[in-house]
Structures are given as C-alpha cells and as structure tokens.
Scaffold this motif. Structure first.
Motif, PDB file in Angstrom:
ATOM      1  N   ALA A  22       5.663 -24.325  -8.071  1.00  0.00           N
ATOM      2  CA  ALA A  22       4.660 -24.218  -6.980  1.00  0.00           C
ATOM      3  C   ALA A  22       4.268 -23.006  -6.787  1.00  0.00           C
ATOM      4  N   CYS A  23       5.105 -22.066  -6.980  1.00  0.00           N
ATOM      5  CA  CYS A  23       4.849 -20.502  -6.790  1.00  0.00           C
ATOM      6  C   CYS A  23       4.117 -19.935  -7.995  1.00  0.00           C
ATOM      7  N   PHE A  24       4.048 -20.478  -8.998  1.00  0.00           N
ATOM      8  CA  PHE A  24       3.435 -19.644 -10.260  1.00  0.00           C
ATOM      9  C   PHE A  24       2.722 -20.760 -11.325  1.00  0.00           C
ATOM     10  N   ILE A  71      14.600 -11.839 -12.520  1.00  0.00           N
ATOM     11  CA  ILE A  71      14.192 -13.013 -13.457  1.00  0.00           C
ATOM     12  C   ILE A  71      13.015 -13.537 -12.517  1.00  0.00           C
ATOM     13  N   THR A  72      13.246 -13.869 -11.365  1.00  0.00           N
ATOM     14  CA  THR A  72      12.147 -14.603 -10.466  1.00  0.00           C
ATOM     15  C   THR A  72      12.434 -14.380  -8.904  1.00  0.00           C
ATOM     16  N   LEU A  73      11.551 -14.262  -8.226  1.00  0.00           N
ATOM     17  CA  LEU A  73      11.585 -14.209  -6.779  1.00  0.00           C
ATOM     18  C   LEU A  73      10.459 -15.184  -6.293  1.00  0.00           C
ATOM     19  N   THR A 111      -2.469 -10.163 -12.142  1.00  0.00           N
ATOM     20  CA  THR A 111      -3.479 -10.591 -11.430  1.00  0.00           C
ATOM     21  C   THR A 111      -3.006 -11.149 -10.064  1.00  0.00           C
ATOM     22  N   ASN A 112      -1.498 -10.813  -9.979  1.00  0.00           N
ATOM     23  CA  ASN A 112      -0.851 -11.406  -8.899  1.00  0.00           C
ATOM     24  C   ASN A 112      -0.716 -10.460  -7.510  1.00  0.00           C
ATOM     25  N   ALA A 113      -1.876 -10.209  -6.966  1.00  0.00           N
ATOM     26  CA  ALA A 113      -2.105  -9.226  -5.989  1.00  0.00           C
ATOM     27  C   ALA A 113      -1.038  -9.192  -4.912  1.00  0.00           C
ATOM     28  N   ALA A 114      -0.399 -10.243  -4.420  1.00  0.00           N
ATOM     29  CA  ALA A 114       0.657 -10.269  -3.240  1.00  0.00           C
ATOM     30  C   ALA A 114       1.687  -9.792  -3.968  1.00  0.00           C
ATOM     31  N   ALA A 115       2.084 -10.009  -5.051  1.00  0.00           N
ATOM     32  CA  ALA A 115       3.331  -9.572  -5.771  1.00  0.00           C
ATOM     33  C   ALA A 115       3.308  -7.799  -5.824  1.00  0.00           C
ATOM     34  N   VAL A 116       2.143  -7.367  -6.321  1.00  0.00           N
ATOM     35  CA  VAL A 116       1.823  -5.971  -6.462  1.00  0.00           C
ATOM     36  C   VAL A 116       2.199  -5.384  -5.351  1.00  0.00           C
ATOM     37  N   ALA A 117       1.507  -5.849  -4.111  1.00  0.00           N
ATOM     38  CA  ALA A 117       1.772  -5.336  -2.847  1.00  0.00           C
ATOM     39  C   ALA A 117       3.319  -5.267  -2.624  1.00  0.00           C
ATOM     40  N   PHE A 118       3.789  -6.544  -2.577  1.00  0.00           N
ATOM     41  CA  PHE A 118       5.259  -6.661  -2.193  1.00  0.00           C
ATOM     42  C   PHE A 118       6.270  -5.720  -2.875  1.00  0.00           C
ATOM     43  N   TRP A 119       6.030  -5.762  -4.343  1.00  0.00           N
ATOM     44  CA  TRP A 119       6.946  -4.799  -4.939  1.00  0.00           C
ATOM     45  C   TRP A 119       6.805  -3.384  -4.680  1.00  0.00           C
ATOM     46  N   LYS A 121       5.769  -2.216  -1.935  1.00  0.00           N
ATOM     47  CA  LYS A 121       6.388  -1.821  -0.764  1.00  0.00           C
ATOM     48  C   LYS A 121       7.921  -1.664  -0.869  1.00  0.00           C
ATOM     49  N   HIS A 122       8.485  -2.240  -1.903  1.00  0.00           N
ATOM     50  CA  HIS A 122       9.920  -2.265  -1.947  1.00  0.00           C
ATOM     51  C   HIS A 122      10.315  -1.138  -2.774  1.00  0.00           C
ATOM     52  N   GLY A 123       9.228  -0.151  -3.384  1.00  0.00           N
ATOM     53  CA  GLY A 123       9.765   0.916  -4.159  1.00  0.00           C
ATOM     54  C   GLY A 123       9.668   0.687  -5.532  1.00  0.00           C
TER      55      GLY A 123
HETATM   56  C1  LIG Z   1       5.810 -12.123  -3.463  1.00  0.00           C
HETATM   57  C2  LIG Z   1       6.537 -13.131  -2.413  1.00  0.00           C
HETATM   58  C3  LIG Z   1       8.050 -13.361  -3.054  1.00  0.00           C
HETATM   59  C4  LIG Z   1       6.755 -12.328  -1.134  1.00  0.00           C
HETATM   60  O1  LIG Z   1       7.666 -13.154  -0.173  1.00  0.00           O
HETATM   61  P1  LIG Z   1       7.387 -13.167   1.144  1.00  0.00           P
HETATM   62  O2  LIG Z   1       8.865 -13.815   1.845  1.00  0.00           O
HETATM   63  O3  LIG Z   1       6.204 -13.495   1.641  1.00  0.00           O
HETATM   64  O4  LIG Z   1       7.499 -11.565   1.696  1.00  0.00           O
HETATM   65  P2  LIG Z   1       7.744 -10.781   2.924  1.00  0.00           P
HETATM   66  O5  LIG Z   1       7.428 -11.376   4.247  1.00  0.00           O
HETATM   67  O6  LIG Z   1       9.250 -10.482   2.759  1.00  0.00           O
HETATM   68  O7  LIG Z   1       6.726  -9.513   2.681  1.00  0.00           O
HETATM   69  C5  LIG Z   1       7.093  -7.992   2.823  1.00  0.00           C
HETATM   70  C6  LIG Z   1       5.883  -7.252   2.603  1.00  0.00           C
HETATM   71  O8  LIG Z   1       5.479  -7.396   1.287  1.00  0.00           O
HETATM   72  C7  LIG Z   1       4.181  -7.255   1.134  1.00  0.00           C
HETATM   73  N1  LIG Z   1       3.330  -8.589   1.211  1.00  0.00           N
HETATM   74  C8  LIG Z   1       4.049  -9.529   0.763  1.00  0.00           C
HETATM   75  N2  LIG Z   1       2.936 -10.531   0.568  1.00  0.00           N
HETATM   76  C9  LIG Z   1       1.777  -9.847   0.612  1.00  0.00           C
HETATM   77  C10 LIG Z   1       0.545 -10.468   0.328  1.00  0.00           C
HETATM   78  N3  LIG Z   1       0.369 -11.888   0.050  1.00  0.00           N
HETATM   79  N4  LIG Z   1      -0.402  -9.510   0.500  1.00  0.00           N
HETATM   80  C11 LIG Z   1      -0.214  -8.102   0.870  1.00  0.00           C
HETATM   81  N5  LIG Z   1       0.771  -7.725   0.879  1.00  0.00           N
HETATM   82  C12 LIG Z   1       2.095  -8.729   0.851  1.00  0.00           C
HETATM   83  C13 LIG Z   1       3.686  -6.714   2.807  1.00  0.00           C
HETATM   84  O9  LIG Z   1       3.714  -5.605   2.841  1.00  0.00           O
HETATM   85  C14 LIG Z   1       4.685  -7.558   3.510  1.00  0.00           C
HETATM   86  O10 LIG Z   1       5.026  -7.073   5.101  1.00  0.00           O
HETATM   87  P3  LIG Z   1       4.361  -7.334   6.119  1.00  0.00           P
HETATM   88  O11 LIG Z   1       4.096  -8.911   5.966  1.00  0.00           O
HETATM   89  O12 LIG Z   1       4.902  -6.743   7.214  1.00  0.00           O
HETATM   90  O13 LIG Z   1       3.098  -6.934   5.925  1.00  0.00           O
HETATM   91  C15 LIG Z   1       5.925 -14.320  -2.276  1.00  0.00           C
HETATM   92  O14 LIG Z   1       4.657 -14.219  -2.068  1.00  0.00           O
HETATM   93  C16 LIG Z   1       5.784 -15.479  -3.527  1.00  0.00           C
HETATM   94  O15 LIG Z   1       6.859 -16.090  -3.647  1.00  0.00           O
HETATM   95  N6  LIG Z   1       5.026 -15.543  -4.276  1.00  0.00           N
HETATM   96  C17 LIG Z   1       4.909 -16.139  -5.350  1.00  0.00           C
HETATM   97  C18 LIG Z   1       5.493 -16.022  -6.238  1.00  0.00           C
HETATM   98  C19 LIG Z   1       5.554 -14.408  -6.778  1.00  0.00           C
HETATM   99  O16 LIG Z   1       4.565 -13.917  -7.190  1.00  0.00           O
HETATM  100  N7  LIG Z   1       6.896 -13.774  -6.698  1.00  0.00           N
HETATM  101  C20 LIG Z   1       6.867 -12.404  -7.218  1.00  0.00           C
HETATM  102  C21 LIG Z   1       6.706 -11.952  -8.789  1.00  0.00           C
HETATM  103  S1  LIG Z   1       8.472 -12.549  -9.497  1.00  0.00           S
END
Ligand SMILES: CC(C)(COP(=O)(O)OP(=O)(O)OC[C@H]1O[C@@H](n2cnc3c(N)ncnc32)[C@H](O)[C@@H]1OP(=O)(O)O)[C@@H](O)C(=O)NCCC(=O)NCCS
Length: 153
Positions: A22-24, A71-73, A111-119, A121-123
């Motif tokens: 569902a995630c990918f 490996i995956t999150l 292409t995974n913009a949400a993941a770019v922002a998430f990673w 943010k975590h350094g």
């Molecule tokens: C990436 C993923 C794991 C984030 O999980 P999450 O539980 O939503 O993340 P968090 O709530 O802990 O987010 C922490 C911060 O990351 C950033 N972030 C997370 N999702 C974001 C999005 N869609 N757009 C922009 N920033 C985002 C934000 O800075 C967020 O803080 P905020 O909510 O206070 O703005 C989730 O979106 C996911 O499972 N995506 C599909 C699978 C994937 O791409 N996994 C990562 C690649 S291995």
C-alpha cells in the motif's frame, strides 16, 4: 492517535507485506520473498507500530559492522503526520547505534517528495543518485546519516 512500538512477530508478516504494497508503487514495494529474506538476515531488526490492535507501520533495518541500512519505513496513509514514522526511525537508530553502527544508509525513489522531506528533517543527506535503481525504472537517491554514539551512563 495512540500507538505503541513493539518487536516484530511472525504473525505480523501478512500485515507488513500488505502495508508495504500500500505504501509503495509496483516495482518499488517488496515481494513477499524479498521481505522474508530481509527479515531473516543476520542483524535484521523489525519494529512494529501498533494502534487499536492493528499494525499502523513498521521499520526494517539491516546492519553489517559499523554500517546500518534502513530497508524500509512504512506508515499506513491514515496514520501519517502523527509522528509514528519519527518514533519508528528513532527506535531503529537507537537499536543500530547500540550495535555499534555509526553510519546509516537508505535508498528512496527520487519522485517520493514526502520521503525526501521526512529524511531531510531527520538529518539524512543525499550521498548519491542511482539511475534506474528500481525495477520500474525509477531512479533512487542514496541517503546517509552519521549517528551520534549512544551515551553510556
Ligand atoms: C515517509 C513516512 C514514513 C513518514 O511517516 P509519518 O509517520 O507520516 O512521519 P512523521 O509524522 O513522523 O513526520 C515527521 C516530519 O517529516 C516531514 N514529513 C513527513 N511527511 C511529509 C509530507 N508528506 N510532506 C512534507 N513533509 C513531510 C515533516 O517535517 C514531518 O513533521 P510535521 O508533520 O510536524 O510537519 C510516510 O509518509 C510513509 O510511510 N510513506 C510511504 C512510504 C515511504 O515513502 N517510506 C519512506 C521511504 S523508505
């Protein structure tokens, strides 16, 4: 939302597989065979986030010496932006660090913009671009982060 983190159990396998599907997109999500293989690797750690008795997300890591690999999150869509991903990642990094890992790597689709922002943010920082890394032809970013050693007290 309330959630708890706990270690992976064998009976979670089907849920983890379905969450990853569902995630990918096709070609990025793992087959059952690949997911089983990663879970069985020596040093594999899998942490599950549970909410209301169901699996809401999970993280799977591997390690070899001082190198760790995410490996995956995966967090299911209705549970996102509630810090579950952050909690899973922090727990995974603590586990890796406790086993002597100092540098963590991961690959993600460019292409995974949400993941770019998430990673970011975590350094995690982009270390390389891997053209055609995924079987659907998508390119990957290789990202890495140096862990601060866990404090001994
Ligand atoms: C990436 C993923 C794991 C984030 O999980 P999450 O539980 O939503 O993340 P968090 O709530 O802990 O987010 C922490 C911060 O990351 C950033 N972030 C997370 N999702 C974001 C999005 N869609 N757009 C922009 N920033 C985002 C934000 O800075 C967020 O803080 P905020 O909510 O206070 O703005 C989730 O979106 C996911 O499972 N995506 C599909 C699978 C994937 O791409 N996994 C990562 C690649 S291995």
């Amino acid at each position: 939302v309330e959630f708890l983190l706990r270690p992976y159990r064998l009976e979670d396998f089907q849920a983890l597989y379905e969450i990853d599907q569902a995630c990918f997109p096709r070609g990025v999500a793992y087959s059952k065979r690949m997911l089983r293989w990663y879970l069985a690797e020596p040093g594999a750690e899998c942490i599950v986030a549970e909410s209301g008795g169901a699996v809401a997300g999970f993280v799977l890591t591997a390690r070899s010496g001082a190198e760790g690999h995410i490996i995956t999150l995966d967090v299911l869509e209705p549970f996102r932006r509630q810090r579950i991903g952050t909690a899973l990642l922090e727990a995974a990094e603590r586990g890796l660090s406790a086993h002597g890992v100092s540098k963590v790597y991961l690959e993600m689709a460019t292409t995974n913009a949400a993941a770019v922002a998430f990673w970011q943010k975590h350094g995690y920082r982009t270390a390389d671009v891997l053209p055609g890394y995924y079987s659907n032809g998508d390119d990957a970013y290789e990202m890495s982060k140096t862990l601060t050693p866990a404090r001994e007290c």
